[in-house]
Motif scaffolding. Structure first.
Motif, mmCIF file in Angstrom:
data_model
loop_
_atom_site.group_PDB
_atom_site.id
_atom_site.type_symbol
_atom_site.label_atom_id
_atom_site.label_comp_id
_atom_site.label_asym_id
_atom_site.label_seq_id
_atom_site.Cartn_x
_atom_site.Cartn_y
_atom_site.Cartn_z
ATOM 1 N N PRO A 185 48.710 36.562 41.067
ATOM 2 C CA PRO A 185 47.642 36.269 40.110
ATOM 3 C C PRO A 185 46.253 36.554 40.673
ATOM 4 O O PRO A 185 46.013 36.391 41.865
ATOM 5 C CB PRO A 185 47.800 34.777 39.801
ATOM 6 C CG PRO A 185 48.745 34.235 40.803
ATOM 7 C CD PRO A 185 49.458 35.371 41.453
ATOM 8 N N GLY A 186 45.376 36.998 39.778
ATOM 9 C CA GLY A 186 43.989 37.229 40.157
ATOM 10 C C GLY A 186 43.223 35.925 40.229
ATOM 11 O O GLY A 186 43.516 34.978 39.496
ATOM 12 N N GLU A 187 42.260 35.858 41.122
ATOM 13 C CA GLU A 187 41.407 34.682 41.255
ATOM 14 C C GLU A 187 39.967 35.119 41.069
ATOM 15 O O GLU A 187 39.458 35.959 41.806
ATOM 16 C CB GLU A 187 41.588 34.047 42.626
ATOM 17 C CG GLU A 187 42.982 33.504 42.856
ATOM 18 C CD GLU A 187 43.123 32.848 44.214
ATOM 19 O OE1 GLU A 187 42.147 32.229 44.704
ATOM 20 O OE2 GLU A 187 44.214 32.972 44.789
ATOM 21 N N ALA A 188 39.311 34.534 40.058
ATOM 22 C CA ALA A 188 37.953 34.936 39.703
ATOM 23 C C ALA A 188 36.999 34.821 40.890
ATOM 24 O O ALA A 188 36.161 35.703 41.101
ATOM 25 C CB ALA A 188 37.447 34.108 38.525
ATOM 26 N N PHE A 189 37.120 33.770 41.676
ATOM 27 C CA PHE A 189 36.207 33.581 42.804
ATOM 28 C C PHE A 189 36.348 34.719 43.821
ATOM 29 O O PHE A 189 35.355 35.276 44.285
ATOM 30 C CB PHE A 189 36.449 32.229 43.479
ATOM 31 C CG PHE A 189 35.533 31.986 44.641
ATOM 32 C CD1 PHE A 189 34.216 31.597 44.443
ATOM 33 C CD2 PHE A 189 35.978 32.173 45.950
ATOM 34 C CE1 PHE A 189 33.358 31.392 45.515
ATOM 35 C CE2 PHE A 189 35.131 31.971 47.029
ATOM 36 C CZ PHE A 189 33.815 31.579 46.810
ATOM 37 N N LEU A 190 37.588 35.066 44.174
ATOM 38 C CA LEU A 190 37.811 36.154 45.134
ATOM 39 C C LEU A 190 37.351 37.498 44.582
ATOM 40 O O LEU A 190 36.748 38.300 45.299
ATOM 41 C CB LEU A 190 39.281 36.234 45.518
ATOM 42 C CG LEU A 190 39.805 35.120 46.414
ATOM 43 C CD1 LEU A 190 41.297 35.282 46.655
ATOM 44 C CD2 LEU A 190 39.050 35.086 47.724
ATOM 45 N N ILE A 191 37.622 37.748 43.312
ATOM 46 C CA ILE A 191 37.181 38.998 42.689
ATOM 47 C C ILE A 191 35.661 39.072 42.686
ATOM 48 O O ILE A 191 35.095 40.130 42.966
ATOM 49 C CB ILE A 191 37.776 39.140 41.268
ATOM 50 C CG1 ILE A 191 39.286 39.341 41.375
ATOM 51 C CG2 ILE A 191 37.118 40.283 40.517
ATOM 52 C CD1 ILE A 191 40.043 39.245 40.060
ATOM 53 N N ALA A 192 35.007 37.953 42.432
ATOM 54 C CA ALA A 192 33.535 37.912 42.481
ATOM 55 C C ALA A 192 33.042 38.281 43.883
ATOM 56 O O ALA A 192 32.055 39.002 44.029
ATOM 57 C CB ALA A 192 33.025 36.539 42.071
ATOM 58 N N GLU A 193 33.736 37.807 44.908
ATOM 59 C CA GLU A 193 33.373 38.147 46.283
ATOM 60 C C GLU A 193 33.519 39.652 46.523
ATOM 61 O O GLU A 193 32.661 40.274 47.126
ATOM 62 C CB GLU A 193 34.251 37.374 47.281
ATOM 63 C CG GLU A 193 33.966 35.888 47.323
ATOM 64 C CD GLU A 193 32.627 35.565 47.944
ATOM 65 O OE1 GLU A 193 32.301 36.142 49.015
ATOM 66 O OE2 GLU A 193 31.902 34.752 47.353
ATOM 67 N N TYR A 194 34.634 40.203 46.055
ATOM 68 C CA TYR A 194 34.859 41.653 46.214
ATOM 69 C C TYR A 194 33.785 42.465 45.512
ATOM 70 O O TYR A 194 33.412 43.552 45.958
ATOM 71 C CB TYR A 194 36.229 42.063 45.685
ATOM 72 C CG TYR A 194 37.406 41.394 46.342
ATOM 73 C CD1 TYR A 194 37.382 41.030 47.679
ATOM 74 C CD2 TYR A 194 38.564 41.145 45.625
ATOM 75 C CE1 TYR A 194 38.479 40.426 48.273
ATOM 76 C CE2 TYR A 194 39.671 40.545 46.207
ATOM 77 C CZ TYR A 194 39.604 40.189 47.553
ATOM 78 O OH TYR A 194 40.702 39.599 48.127
ATOM 79 N N LEU A 195 33.321 41.947 44.354
ATOM 80 C CA LEU A 195 32.291 42.635 43.573
ATOM 81 C C LEU A 195 30.879 42.398 44.128
ATOM 82 O O LEU A 195 29.943 43.061 43.727
ATOM 83 C CB LEU A 195 32.343 42.178 42.116
ATOM 84 C CG LEU A 195 33.554 42.633 41.308
ATOM 85 C CD1 LEU A 195 33.639 41.875 39.982
ATOM 86 C CD2 LEU A 195 33.512 44.138 41.068
#
Length: 123
Positions: free
Chosen positions: A111-121
């Motif tokens: 599953p994707g995690e919004a917090f981690l994706i925000a970090e990647y972005l």
């Protein structure tokens, strides 16, 4: 920042392609409903599935985000699609009309995690 979320249509085996083709109308309907419900947030549909080859398909959404909280809804949507349709998803940003992927999540990737994706972005 303009982000995008796509259904991963490449590197599928024959069985996965068949299932994706069968589920395409339902996937398109769910994404269209999300876009219509989020018009105020300038969400747009990415729906280029005209090719006979699934690998060429582009199916998903683009959405501007300013804060990591803005990622919660699309990440939750694509997590639910991944669970329901056994698919993986690609997320990234769009700069100068070019998509740059930053993460994959879903059936095989977890599953994707919004917090981690925000970090990647970099949000």
């Amino acid at each position: 920042m303009l982000t995008y979320f796509l259904v991963a249509c490449d590197r599928l085996d024959e069985k996965q392609e068949k299932k994706l083709r069968q589920n395409l109308p339902e996937l398109q309907a769910v994404l269209q409903a999300y876009v219509e419900a989020n018009e105020a947030a300038n969400v747009t549909l990415i729906n280029d599935c005209e090719s006979d080859d699934c690998e060429d398909w582009q199916l998903g959404i683009s959405q501007p985000v300013k804060k990591h909280l803005h990622l919660n809804f699309p990440v939750n949507l694509f997590n639910s699609l991944a669970t329901r349709f056994n698919i993986d998803c690609e997320v990234g940003y769009i700069a100068d009309d070019v998509r740059e992927p930053v993460s994959y999540f879903g059936k095989d990737e977890g599953p994707g995690e919004a917090f981690l994706i925000a970090e990647y972005l970099g949000l």
